[in-house]
Write a protein that holds these residues in place. Structure first.
Motif, PDB file in Angstrom:
ATOM      1  N   TRP A   1       0.828  -1.207   0.000  1.00 55.07           N
ATOM      2  CA  TRP A   1       0.000   0.000   0.000  1.00 55.07           C
ATOM      3  C   TRP A   1       0.864   1.260   0.000  1.00 55.07           C
TER       4      TRP A   1
ATOM      5  N   ARG B   1       1.400   3.830  -3.269  1.00 56.62           N
ATOM      6  CA  ARG B   1       0.945   5.218  -3.163  1.00 56.62           C
ATOM      7  C   ARG B   1       2.100   6.180  -3.306  1.00 56.62           C
TER       8      ARG B   1
ATOM      9  N   TRP C   1      -0.576   0.949   8.453  1.00 58.88           N
ATOM     10  CA  TRP C   1      -1.440   0.577   7.334  1.00 58.88           C
ATOM     11  C   TRP C   1      -1.668  -0.926   7.302  1.00 58.88           C
TER      12      TRP C   1
ATOM     13  N   ILE D   1      -5.301  -2.577   7.332  1.00 55.41           N
ATOM     14  CA  ILE D   1      -5.726  -3.451   6.233  1.00 55.41           C
ATOM     15  C   ILE D   1      -6.175  -4.802   6.762  1.00 55.41           C
TER      16      ILE D   1
ATOM     17  N   SER E   1     -14.500  -7.334   7.768  1.00 60.51           N
ATOM     18  CA  SER E   1     -15.471  -7.005   6.730  1.00 60.51           C
ATOM     19  C   SER E   1     -16.402  -8.184   6.463  1.00 60.51           C
TER      20      SER E   1
ATOM     21  N   TRP F   1      -5.952  -6.693  -3.041  1.00 59.44           N
ATOM     22  CA  TRP F   1      -6.866  -5.599  -2.743  1.00 59.44           C
ATOM     23  C   TRP F   1      -6.111  -4.372  -2.216  1.00 59.44           C
ATOM     24  N   SER F   2      -5.025  -4.578  -1.469  1.00 60.40           N
ATOM     25  CA  SER F   2      -4.266  -3.419  -0.996  1.00 60.40           C
ATOM     26  C   SER F   2      -3.564  -2.730  -2.169  1.00 60.40           C
TER      27      SER F   2
ATOM     28  N   GLY G   1      -6.375  -0.950  -4.126  1.00 59.73           N
ATOM     29  CA  GLY G   1      -6.879   0.181  -3.352  1.00 59.73           C
ATOM     30  C   GLY G   1      -5.931   1.370  -3.337  1.00 59.73           C
TER      31      GLY G   1
END
Length: 110
Positions: A20, A24, A45, A49, A56, A105-106, A109
């Motif tokens: 991540w 970024r 992070w 995560i 979730s 997904w990280s 995202g």
């Protein structure tokens, strides 16, 4: 052997945060920061995560996630005080699929 597995697990738990932060930073062309700031951000992070991934109610793919979390819960409950964790029970194909989807997904995202 068991110490190497523990260190490997810690590295794997931090990997989604590393993905991540690095993604970024690369795409946003941020200025250089100190290694301490970067490491702290990676750890924070990663924790966020993993909390989101485990808490979730909606996740894709759902079956490997549910099986991996149940196996991990069972292995950790079975290991009492002073008893080693059953590593082969934790390191299964479903756990690998769940870990790979968390990393994917990280990346997506970021």
């Amino acid at each position: 052997m068991e110490d190497a597995l523990k260190i490997g697990m810690y590295v794997l738990l931090i990997l989604p945060g590393f993905i991540w932060v690095q993604t970024r930073e690369y795409h946003l062309l941020r200025e250089k920061r100190s290694q301490f700031e970067k490491t702290l951000e990676i750890i924070l992070w990663s924790a966020a995560i993993w909390i989101i991934a485990c808490a979730s109610p909606y996740w894709f793919p759902a079956n490997p996630r549910n099986v991996a979390l149940c196996e991990a819960r069972g292995a950790l409950q079975d290991s009492g005080t002073g008893v080693n964790v059953d590593w082969p029970r934790l390191l299964t194909t479903d756990a690998a699929v769940f870990f790979a989807t968390v990393c994917l997904w990280s990346f997506l995202g970021a």
